[in-house]
Enzyme design. Structure first.
Site, PDB file in Angstrom:
ATOM      1  N   ASP A 150     -17.441   1.963  17.481  1.00 35.52           N
ATOM      2  CA  ASP A 150     -17.582   3.362  17.865  1.00 35.52           C
ATOM      3  C   ASP A 150     -16.224   4.046  17.740  1.00 35.52           C
ATOM      4  OD1 ASP A 150     -20.109   3.301  20.527  1.00 35.52           O
ATOM      5  OD2 ASP A 150     -20.235   3.001  18.364  1.00 35.52           O
ATOM      6  N   CYS A 192      -6.810  -4.518  -1.053  1.00 38.96           N
ATOM      7  CA  CYS A 192      -7.989  -5.233  -0.562  1.00 38.96           C
ATOM      8  C   CYS A 192      -8.946  -5.627  -1.681  1.00 38.96           C
ATOM      9  CB  CYS A 192      -8.702  -4.414   0.502  1.00 38.96           C
ATOM     10  SG  CYS A 192      -9.462  -2.876  -0.060  1.00 38.96           S
ATOM     11  N   GLU A 204     -28.267   2.658  12.006  1.00 40.20           N
ATOM     12  CA  GLU A 204     -27.484   3.372  13.000  1.00 40.20           C
ATOM     13  C   GLU A 204     -28.372   4.215  13.907  1.00 40.20           C
ATOM     14  OE1 GLU A 204     -23.214   2.550  12.302  1.00 40.20           O
ATOM     15  OE2 GLU A 204     -24.464   3.287  13.937  1.00 40.20           O
ATOM     16  N   ASN A 215     -19.170  -1.541  12.575  1.00 42.46           N
ATOM     17  CA  ASN A 215     -20.010  -0.881  13.577  1.00 42.46           C
ATOM     18  C   ASN A 215     -19.255  -0.446  14.829  1.00 42.46           C
ATOM     19  OD1 ASN A 215     -22.549   0.141  14.186  1.00 42.46           O
ATOM     20  ND2 ASN A 215     -23.156  -1.659  15.364  1.00 42.46           N
ATOM     21  N   HIS A 272     -13.081  -0.584   2.546  1.00 37.21           N
ATOM     22  CA  HIS A 272     -12.419  -1.881   2.618  1.00 37.21           C
ATOM     23  C   HIS A 272     -13.304  -2.893   1.912  1.00 37.21           C
ATOM     24  CE1 HIS A 272      -9.839  -5.062   3.755  1.00 37.21           C
ATOM     25  NE2 HIS A 272     -10.647  -5.589   4.664  1.00 37.21           N
ATOM     26  N   GLU A 320     -29.523  -1.485  16.905  1.00 36.14           N
ATOM     27  CA  GLU A 320     -28.100  -1.333  16.543  1.00 36.14           C
ATOM     28  C   GLU A 320     -27.245  -1.251  17.796  1.00 36.14           C
ATOM     29  OE1 GLU A 320     -24.531   1.048  16.261  1.00 36.14           O
ATOM     30  OE2 GLU A 320     -26.455   1.956  16.828  1.00 36.14           O
ATOM     31  N   TRP A 365       0.810  -1.219   0.000  1.00 36.49           N
ATOM     32  CA  TRP A 365       0.000   0.000   0.000  1.00 36.49           C
ATOM     33  C   TRP A 365       0.846   1.275   0.000  1.00 36.49           C
ATOM     34  CZ3 TRP A 365      -1.318  -4.552   2.195  1.00 36.49           C
ATOM     35  CH2 TRP A 365      -2.605  -5.042   1.969  1.00 36.49           C
ATOM     36  N   TYR A 418     -23.207 -22.961  26.893  1.00 37.41           N
ATOM     37  CA  TYR A 418     -22.245 -22.634  27.951  1.00 37.41           C
ATOM     38  C   TYR A 418     -21.036 -21.889  27.396  1.00 37.41           C
ATOM     39  CZ  TYR A 418     -18.804 -26.266  26.810  1.00 37.41           C
ATOM     40  OH  TYR A 418     -17.840 -27.020  26.205  1.00 37.41           O
ATOM     41  N   ASP A 450     -12.497 -12.480   4.623  1.00 35.67           N
ATOM     42  CA  ASP A 450     -11.647 -11.351   4.263  1.00 35.67           C
ATOM     43  C   ASP A 450     -10.249 -11.877   3.965  1.00 35.67           C
ATOM     44  OD1 ASP A 450     -10.340  -8.975   3.899  1.00 35.67           O
ATOM     45  OD2 ASP A 450     -11.060  -8.038   5.741  1.00 35.67           O
TER      46      ASP A 450
END
Length: 713
Positions: free
Chosen positions: A412, A283, A467, A410, A347, A472, A248, A543, A370
């Site tokens: 934060d 990618c 979102e 997702n 990505h 969510e 890259w 479990y 991926d």
């Protein structure tokens, strides 16, 4: 006595069979000098055997088809099979076993229909035909079919794990060899055309080279879970002789710049010719090559582009940015010296379609893999297959790499400032919950727009709820609660915004069949009215932490006055949870609440086990060696339903080999009681263990210890 039959020719009708097997696009099938047969497992193909010298005699000639796979074919591992031809065979085709039946015969030849089982390894098989005479001492005669035979996954067959019910979609996700990959940042992404070229003559051979250089056992190459995980590992070359070298930094003089590739075929050809990783990929190139391999093998696959994608380097489910006392951003992660989080403009990875028998029902379908090397998984640069449903629900306990994929779409975005007074050394100053995973795109089936984006399909809702919605937040917090490091990051409050206190009451012991309640106590410490959104839920789990079933869920809004208290309560009755219990009867309570005015978000959980009766084992404290001793097992049915398919399992080292004791149906509340005998073989203290299982009630256990004595002493 006549000698063994001599075989003049074995013909597999490569071109003729390819139509029904939907392999007629492969160039190998149409090679003029040596057409290669390419079949799909679980589907019949036609072949012929021509003899020389004399005709086939039904009662005396023994003819076997021997199919072999891999370096060390083994019948036990399913990589070698011998099928004896029987003209009188009339049993139907079995999709779980190899099958061969007669279609016709002439003076010097026979025509057969053959099929491979739907779970057989995928790749190159070899064929030998063995002839011998019944009751003859002559060694058999072997005829080697000189060409390779490819057997592929069959997504058109309902018994194959890669089966896709909507067959129309297979035209796109298996048979379409040119598509698009969306590249570019949020707001200006575009669909870049890519030639997958999965039917090119080099693709299957180069894929076989890739598998040969991998550590995937031959017997595992019929399992789409293990196969696609291997593909995600081998398309990159970070820790093996994989196909592409990632780069890259803009320095591509000793290879091909990623932006110069037009598709996968040149990459696959170079890899096949040199048997060495190809320079260079990024990618979207990795994804394009992975799509090519999957579609060539018969695994439905699509390219997925995540606009604004998180790389969570330390498994916190956050992307963390750190600032010093002067509010300057640090160029490293002080809490993760091995690496730092990052946000990619976009990505690209892959979704592959399959059933997931290793997971609870409902988590099959699209799975993310991926092939771009980012973080290791089980020691290698590989990722997935991760169930999209599990990603969406925050089920990090599932295989494979769910947490990493949740963070990708997702996480934060959290900003931290140096704070010597904080236990962590930093204080959270800002949290953006909407930045990551702005849009997730793939190509829409059946459409190809060479001049625009009319063929773009948004699939964000397949990866996460909208979102900002409670769903969510709930899914993200589900993941956080099961990720140790993430708990510390999400538990730290936003300064000045935490003016409500929440407490989830822990449950006391609950016997099976009793009701229980989810209770949250809330106190408003502020001088202002607060509007709260809350979600309470209860579910059954394995479990290992894997979620099994949602039992009950309640959500709503309410208002709290200044300096007030509130108690939220959700009652769960026995009839609501009994049918959804799984082994060990463990339940998980969830509570999530958000304060509208301050955006304070709180979440907590409590795991508890519904208690069940134990098996009472009646046996004398001392028993004699070598003599039969009576033993009684009993307990009372705690359910208000009949128990069916009942059985006890009884075992004890040196006391007895495992015994299975079938038992009749048990009425509600009735005593379950069975008697048997044991004959001890060794003196000393011994232990005996019993379990009871039925269709309606599992994991009833009991144990006892006894002293085995020798009467002669």
């Amino acid at each position: 006595m006549p000698e063994n039959l001599d075989i003049e020719l074995v013909y597999l009708y490569p071109k003729e069979n390819s139509t029904s097997h939907k392999t007629d696009k492969f160039e190998l099938v149409h090679d003029e000098e040596n057409p290669i047969a390419i079949f799909r497992r679980g589907l019949k193909f036609t072949m012929a055997i021509r003899f020389s010298g004399r005709n086939f005699e039904d009662d005396m000639d023994v003819v076997k088809l021997i199919f072999s796979f891999g370096k060390n074919p083994n019948p036990i591992k399913g990589t070698k099979v011998s099928i004896r031809l029987d003209p009188k065979r009339t049993d139907p085709e079995d999709h779980n076993n190899w099958y061969a039946g007669f279609l016709g015969r002439s003076a010097d030849s026979i025509t057969l229909e053959v099929s491979a089982p739907v779970q057989c390894p995928v790749g190159i098989w070899s064929l030998q035909v063995e002839t011998s005479r019944a009751n003859s001492t002559l060694p058999p005669t072997m005829f080697d079919y000189e060409s390779e035979i490819y057997i592929l996954f069959n997504p058109w067959n309902s018994h194959d794990l890669v089966y896709m019910p909507d067959e129309r979609l297979l035209d796109e996700y298996v048979l379409t060899d040119v598509g698009k990959i969306w590249v570019g940042p949020w707001g200006s992404s575009r669909g870049r055309e890519w030639v997958f070229g999965q039917f090119d003559g080099c693709v299957l051979p180069s894929a076989m080279l890739m598998f040969a250089l991998s550590e995937l056992p031959d017997a595992s190459r019929g399992d789409p879970i293990k196969t696609t995980r291997c593909i995600s590992k081998m398309v990159n070359s970070n820790d093996d002789d994989g196909i592409l070298v990632g780069r890259w930094d803009g320095e591509y003089e000793d290879g091909t710049a990623p932006s110069s590739w037009t598709g996968s075929v040149d990459i696959m050809q170079e890899y096949l010719d040199n048997q060495h990783p190809v320079n260079y990929g990024q990618c979207w190139v990795f994804s394009g090559v992975a799509t090519t391999i999957c579609r060539a093998l018969g695994i439905p696959s699509r390219v997925v582009s995540n606009l604004v994608s998180a790389h969570d380097a330390n498994a916190t489910l956050t992307v963390d940015k750190y600032y010093n006392e002067s509010n300057e951003e640090m160029d490293y992660d002080p809490l993760n010296p091995m690496g730092e989080d990052s946000i990619w403009n976009y990505h690209v990875w892959n979704d592959v379609w399959m059933a997931r028998p290793d997971l609870p029902i409902g988590y099959g379908g699209w799975q993310a893999i991926d092939a771009t090397p980012q973080e290791t998984s089980s020691g290698f640069y590989q990722c997935g297959p991760a169930s999209l449903e599990a990603i969406k629900k925050g089920q990090v306990g599932f295989n494979y790499d769910i947490g990493f994929m949740i963070a990708s779409v997702n996480a934060d975005l959290m900003r931290w400032k140096v704070d010597p007074k904080s236990d962590l050394g930093y204080t959270k100053i800002y949290c953006n919950k909407y930045h990551i995973g702005r849009m997730i795109l793939t190509k829409q089936p059946y459409i190809f727009d060479p001049n625009g984006d009319k063929d773009r399909q948004e699939i964000t809702n397949q990866y996460k709820a909208k979102e900002g919605t409670p769903a969510e937040r709930l899914s993200l917090y589900n993941a956080v609660r099961c990720t140790e490091l993430a708990k510390s990051f999400y538990a730290l409050p936003d300064p000045g915004l935490e003016d409500l206190k929440f407490e989830l009451q822990e449950l006391e012991t609950i016997k099976i069949g009793e009701s229980f309640s989810v209770v949250v106590n809330i106190k408003n410490n502020s001088d202002q009215v607060r509007n709260i959104k809350a979600v309470l839920s209860a579910g059954s789990i394995f479990y290992t932490g894997v979620k099994a079933h949602v039992i009950k869920k309640a959500e709503g809004k309410f208002k709290m006055g200044p300096k007030s208290t509130e108690h939220l309560k959700m009652v769960v009755k026995a009839d609501e949870y009994l049918e959804k219990l799984v082994e060990y009867c463990i339940l998980k309570l969830y509570a999530v609440a958000t304060v509208e005015e301050t955006r304070q978000t709180w979440a907590d959980e409590d795991d508890f086990q519904v208690t069940k009766p134990n098996i009472d084992i009646e046996i004398p404290a001392e028993i004699p060696i070598g003599k039969a001793t009576k033993i009684t097992l009993k307990f009372r049915n705690p359910l208000k339903k009949i128990l069916t398919r009942c059985k006890f399992n009884l075992a004890g080292p040196t006391l007895l080999r495992n015994q299975i004791l079938p038992y009749q149906d048990v009425k509600p509340g009735a005593m379950v009681k069975v008697t048997t005998h044991i004959v001890p073989k060794m003196t000393g203290e011994q232990k005996i263990v019993a379990t009871f299982s039925s269709k309606e009630l599992l994991d009833i256990t009991g144990s006892a210890k006894v002293e085995v004595t020798d009467d002669d002493e």
